[in-house]
Motif scaffolding. Structure first.
Motif, PDB file in Angstrom:
ATOM      1  N   SER A 152       1.218  11.579   1.371  1.00 19.62           N
ATOM      2  CA  SER A 152       0.653  12.306   2.859  1.00 19.62           C
ATOM      3  C   SER A 152       0.381  11.206   3.633  1.00 19.62           C
ATOM      4  O   SER A 152       0.476  10.430   4.427  1.00 19.62           O
ATOM      5  CB  SER A 152      -1.208  13.319   2.351  1.00 19.62           C
ATOM      6  N   GLU A 153      -1.035  10.426   2.698  1.00 21.18           N
ATOM      7  CA  GLU A 153      -0.857   8.911   2.697  1.00 21.18           C
ATOM      8  C   GLU A 153      -0.289   7.965   3.052  1.00 21.18           C
ATOM      9  O   GLU A 153      -0.153   7.111   3.840  1.00 21.18           O
ATOM     10  CB  GLU A 153      -1.997   8.541   1.504  1.00 21.18           C
ATOM     11  N   ALA A 154       0.884   7.718   2.577  1.00 25.88           N
ATOM     12  CA  ALA A 154       2.449   7.251   2.424  1.00 25.88           C
ATOM     13  C   ALA A 154       2.630   7.238   3.479  1.00 25.88           C
ATOM     14  O   ALA A 154       3.354   6.267   4.032  1.00 25.88           O
ATOM     15  CB  ALA A 154       3.619   7.159   1.097  1.00 25.88           C
ATOM     16  N   GLU A 155       2.625   8.705   4.205  1.00 26.78           N
ATOM     17  CA  GLU A 155       3.612   9.072   5.510  1.00 26.78           C
ATOM     18  C   GLU A 155       2.544   8.215   6.273  1.00 26.78           C
ATOM     19  O   GLU A 155       3.088   7.920   7.714  1.00 26.78           O
ATOM     20  CB  GLU A 155       3.244  10.564   5.966  1.00 26.78           C
ATOM     21  N   THR A 156       1.866   8.387   6.105  1.00 27.37           N
ATOM     22  CA  THR A 156       0.369   7.290   7.781  1.00 27.37           C
ATOM     23  C   THR A 156       0.917   6.009   7.992  1.00 27.37           C
ATOM     24  O   THR A 156       0.864   5.991   8.645  1.00 27.37           O
ATOM     25  CB  THR A 156      -1.104   8.447   7.145  1.00 27.37           C
ATOM     26  N   TRP A 157       0.763   5.487   6.789  1.00 28.44           N
ATOM     27  CA  TRP A 157       0.407   3.642   6.892  1.00 28.44           C
ATOM     28  C   TRP A 157       2.007   3.114   7.268  1.00 28.44           C
ATOM     29  O   TRP A 157       2.194   2.281   7.690  1.00 28.44           O
ATOM     30  CB  TRP A 157       0.401   3.326   5.536  1.00 28.44           C
ATOM     31  N   LEU A 158       3.260   4.586   7.240  1.00 27.88           N
ATOM     32  CA  LEU A 158       4.369   3.840   7.380  1.00 27.88           C
ATOM     33  C   LEU A 158       4.851   4.584   8.658  1.00 27.88           C
ATOM     34  O   LEU A 158       5.103   3.462   9.377  1.00 27.88           O
ATOM     35  CB  LEU A 158       5.390   4.936   6.396  1.00 27.88           C
ATOM     36  N   ARG A 159       4.209   5.427   9.413  1.00 29.96           N
ATOM     37  CA  ARG A 159       3.925   5.704  10.513  1.00 29.96           C
ATOM     38  C   ARG A 159       3.547   4.699  11.586  1.00 29.96           C
ATOM     39  O   ARG A 159       3.951   4.056  12.815  1.00 29.96           O
ATOM     40  CB  ARG A 159       3.938   6.442  10.647  1.00 29.96           C
ATOM     41  N   LYS A 160       2.241   3.972  10.194  1.00 28.02           N
ATOM     42  CA  LYS A 160       1.519   3.045  11.084  1.00 28.02           C
ATOM     43  C   LYS A 160       2.351   1.958  11.140  1.00 28.02           C
ATOM     44  O   LYS A 160       2.317   1.501  12.725  1.00 28.02           O
ATOM     45  CB  LYS A 160       0.634   2.326  10.258  1.00 28.02           C
ATOM     46  N   TYR A 161       2.944   1.263  10.237  1.00 31.62           N
ATOM     47  CA  TYR A 161       3.666   0.346  10.043  1.00 31.62           C
ATOM     48  C   TYR A 161       5.288   0.447  11.031  1.00 31.62           C
ATOM     49  O   TYR A 161       4.966  -0.724  12.109  1.00 31.62           O
ATOM     50  CB  TYR A 161       4.675   0.347   8.614  1.00 31.62           C
ATOM     51  N   ILE A 162       5.986   1.704  11.041  1.00 28.26           N
ATOM     52  CA  ILE A 162       7.286   1.447  12.628  1.00 28.26           C
ATOM     53  C   ILE A 162       6.557   1.600  13.281  1.00 28.26           C
ATOM     54  O   ILE A 162       6.956   1.009  14.399  1.00 28.26           O
ATOM     55  CB  ILE A 162       7.366   3.043  12.314  1.00 28.26           C
TER      56      ILE A 162
ATOM     57  N   GLN B  74      12.476   4.258   5.202  1.00 25.80           N
ATOM     58  CA  GLN B  74      11.814   4.652   3.883  1.00 25.80           C
ATOM     59  C   GLN B  74      10.963   6.253   4.049  1.00 25.80           C
ATOM     60  O   GLN B  74      11.376   7.078   2.823  1.00 25.80           O
ATOM     61  CB  GLN B  74      10.671   3.299   3.676  1.00 25.80           C
ATOM     62  N   LEU B  75      10.575   6.462   5.911  1.00 27.17           N
ATOM     63  CA  LEU B  75      10.366   7.558   6.548  1.00 27.17           C
ATOM     64  C   LEU B  75      10.930   7.672   5.719  1.00 27.17           C
ATOM     65  O   LEU B  75      10.146   9.834   5.433  1.00 27.17           O
ATOM     66  CB  LEU B  75       9.615   7.411   7.252  1.00 27.17           C
ATOM     67  N   GLY B  76      12.025   8.610   6.235  1.00 29.27           N
ATOM     68  CA  GLY B  76      12.966   9.687   6.579  1.00 29.27           C
ATOM     69  C   GLY B  76      12.923   9.885   4.626  1.00 29.27           C
ATOM     70  O   GLY B  76      13.284  11.604   4.820  1.00 29.27           O
ATOM     71  N   LYS B  77      13.534   8.783   3.603  1.00 30.23           N
ATOM     72  CA  LYS B  77      13.217   9.466   2.383  1.00 30.23           C
ATOM     73  C   LYS B  77      12.613  10.421   1.795  1.00 30.23           C
ATOM     74  O   LYS B  77      12.259  11.680   1.619  1.00 30.23           O
ATOM     75  CB  LYS B  77      14.095   8.246   1.645  1.00 30.23           C
ATOM     76  N   LEU B  78      11.305   9.965   2.036  1.00 32.81           N
ATOM     77  CA  LEU B  78      10.051  10.430   2.099  1.00 32.81           C
ATOM     78  C   LEU B  78       9.431  11.465   2.523  1.00 32.81           C
ATOM     79  O   LEU B  78       9.278  12.681   2.110  1.00 32.81           O
ATOM     80  CB  LEU B  78       8.748   9.301   2.579  1.00 32.81           C
TER      81      LEU B  78
ATOM     82  N   LEU C 134       1.059  -1.176   0.131  1.00 35.81           N
ATOM     83  CA  LEU C 134      -0.114   0.095   0.438  1.00 35.81           C
ATOM     84  C   LEU C 134       1.059   1.122   0.364  1.00 35.81           C
ATOM     85  O   LEU C 134       0.739   2.501  -0.611  1.00 35.81           O
ATOM     86  CB  LEU C 134      -0.589  -0.130   0.991  1.00 35.81           C
ATOM     87  N   ILE C 135       1.703   1.014   0.803  1.00 34.74           N
ATOM     88  CA  ILE C 135       2.939   2.314   1.145  1.00 34.74           C
ATOM     89  C   ILE C 135       3.328   2.182  -0.030  1.00 34.74           C
ATOM     90  O   ILE C 135       3.466   3.686  -0.958  1.00 34.74           O
ATOM     91  CB  ILE C 135       3.913   2.203   1.755  1.00 34.74           C
ATOM     92  N   SER C 136       4.034   1.327  -1.223  1.00 35.76           N
ATOM     93  CA  SER C 136       4.456   1.731  -1.981  1.00 35.76           C
ATOM     94  C   SER C 136       3.586   1.752  -3.532  1.00 35.76           C
ATOM     95  O   SER C 136       3.734   3.240  -4.346  1.00 35.76           O
ATOM     96  CB  SER C 136       5.118   0.021  -2.692  1.00 35.76           C
ATOM     97  N   LEU C 137       2.522   2.266  -3.784  1.00 37.92           N
ATOM     98  CA  LEU C 137       1.462   2.447  -4.473  1.00 37.92           C
ATOM     99  C   LEU C 137       1.117   3.267  -3.914  1.00 37.92           C
ATOM    100  O   LEU C 137       1.143   4.856  -5.346  1.00 37.92           O
ATOM    101  CB  LEU C 137      -0.405   1.050  -3.980  1.00 37.92           C
ATOM    102  N   TYR C 138       1.012   4.091  -3.003  1.00 40.25           N
ATOM    103  CA  TYR C 138       0.730   5.526  -2.509  1.00 40.25           C
ATOM    104  C   TYR C 138       2.134   6.258  -3.224  1.00 40.25           C
ATOM    105  O   TYR C 138       2.069   7.352  -3.810  1.00 40.25           O
ATOM    106  CB  TYR C 138       0.376   6.135  -1.384  1.00 40.25           C
ATOM    107  N   LEU C 139       3.465   5.852  -2.968  1.00 37.74           N
ATOM    108  CA  LEU C 139       4.600   6.712  -3.303  1.00 37.74           C
ATOM    109  C   LEU C 139       4.445   6.896  -4.548  1.00 37.74           C
ATOM    110  O   LEU C 139       5.054   7.743  -5.547  1.00 37.74           O
ATOM    111  CB  LEU C 139       5.894   6.114  -2.243  1.00 37.74           C
TER     112      LEU C 139
END
Length: 437
Positions: free
Chosen positions: A234-244, A256-260, A223-228
């Protein structure tokens, strides 16, 4: 066929088939049929039990040796061939395991587990066409143990071996696996991946979201990859933070979050995400990214620490010397900055960004001739700016070349147009001093 509990629980869970994306399901090993109490048969049964005890203890080499001897005497016993195939698969003898499983399936063609394991062994060998044919037989049979979840996993394997050649058939197989076992998230993920691959991103997103909400980690990653890819940061960041949050030790997600965050211009947040990654596993590529972020965030001391090591490790990279020189300028370490910036332009004479900082550092070191040479080199690559005119004027002024200084002060005032009030005041003041009339 009767099942002994210890044997039924002996599985190959989650084995990745080499060179493929296919995951083998657990390979439950049904036990032997009950036999009459005849001395010769009892002896054979005891020998097979000894071999199966070795398999249970994961002593695959001695188990294979016993089973090799047994098949010479019990050539028509599918259980012996099946157990031999199991031992050989665990020893990495894929070709041999195919032969053994094939013999077991020939002797007992309606044995679900024999057909299933044969299909998986064929897939592992790279023979997907034969694997598909065998697994199509397996899904029509009744598992000896495991019920519908076991059958669901067989459909999953069939889907995986047909993905590349027949994606629509694979989708149908994945869907059948989910129908048989709604908890089979791997099958549901397979449907979502193929949906994405077909270009139906909206449907794939909804499928990933459903799985991600249920806690499936790989679905979150997809999902994160799709959003990126869609630049929905913004949506990618939300799911990255949930994943972390769910996987605090997942440094790849932190990276990946840092690069985003960096791509969104959130330098400080990116630094906060990347620092623990670097602390956990220092890496020169990550050090470069952090150094660039520190420069962007005007954290010059931190940038210089990284860049000092990076330039030492990569002495022929002009841009690293430029970045290090820039950090040193902001630390007021002008002699060191001049040295680094000189290296940068010596290594890459067309590195236009380096010349102004070099000229400025040289001026602070009272090396006015070098300032002028740096500005002349820059002027051959890029048009003059108000800043270059002013720096050139002050260098000539310091060298008492008042005519040239006055010319450049005037050029500066014409180009500045009120945008640099402090420097414009200084220029007018100096023009009165060096051109009193």
């Amino acid at each position: 066929m009767a099942i002994s509990k210890p044997i039924a629980t002996l599985v190959l869970a989650g084995m990745v088939l080499a060179g493929t994306g296919v995951h083998a399901m657990g390979q439950a090993r049904p036990a032997q049929k009950t036999r009459p109490s005849v001395p010769q048969q009892d002896q054979a049964a005891d020998e097979l039990k000894e071999a199966e005890d070795l398999l249970q203890k994961q002593h695959y080499q001695p188990a294979e040796e016993k089973l090799q001897a047994l098949v010479l005497r019990q050539n028509s016993n599918p259980q012996v061939w099946f157990d031999l195939g199991f031992a050989q698969s665990r020893l990495g003898k894929t070709a041999d395991s195919v032969v053994a499983y094939k013999k077991a399936a020939e002797l007992s063609p309606k044995w679900f587990e024999a057909q299933q394991n044969l299909g998986l062994a064929l897939a592992k060998s790279g023979d997907f066409s034969s694997a598909t044919a065998v697994l199509k037989i397996a899904v029509t049979l009744k598992p000896t143990t495991g019920g519908q979840p076991a059958l669901s996993r067989a459909w999953l394997s069939l889907a995986q071996v047909t993905e590349a050649s027949h994606p629509q058939d694979a989708v149908a197989a994945y869907q059948k696996a989910v129908e048989l076992d709604p908890t089979n998230s791997e099958a549901a993920l397979g449907v979502a991946k193929l949906t994405e691959g077909s270009g139906d991103l909206a449907s794939a997103e909804q499928q990933y979201l459903k799985l991600a909400d249920a806690g499936d980690s790989e679905s979150v990653e997809r999902l994160i990859s799709l959003y990126l890819r869609q630049k929905r940061y913004s949506e990618a960041e939300t799911w990255l933070r949930k994943y972390i949050t769910a996987h605090p030790g997942a440094m790849s997600a932190q990276l990946q979050l840092g690069k985003l965050l960096a791509a969104q211009g959130k330098s400080q947040d990116a630094i906060a995400a990347l620092e623990p990654v670097y602390a956990s596993s220092p890496d020169s590529k990550l050090a470069r990214e952090l150094a660039a972020l520190y420069l962007e965030a005007k954290q010059y001391d931190a940038a210089a620490r990284f860049l000092q090591d990076l330039t030492a490790q990569n002495p022929s990279e002009a841009r690293l010397h430029l970045d290090y020189g820039t950090a040193l300028v902001h630390q007021y370490k002008y002699p060191e900055a001049q040295q680094e910036l000189l290296k940068a332009v010596q290594l890459q004479p067309n590195l236009v960004e380096a010349y102004f900082d070099l000229g400025y550092a040289a001026q602070q070191n009272k090396n006015y001739e070098l300032t002028l040479r740096a500005l002349d080199a820059r002027a051959r690559l890029q048009p003059e700016t108000p800043a270059t005119y002013f720096l050139r004027a002050t260098a000539y002024d310091s060298l008492r070349a008042y005519k040239l200084a006055a010319e450049n002060y005037k050029l500066f005032l014409a180009a500045a147009s009120g945008k640099f009030p402090d420097q414009e005041f200084q220029a007018r003041h100096r023009l009165k001093a060096i051109q009193p009339n």
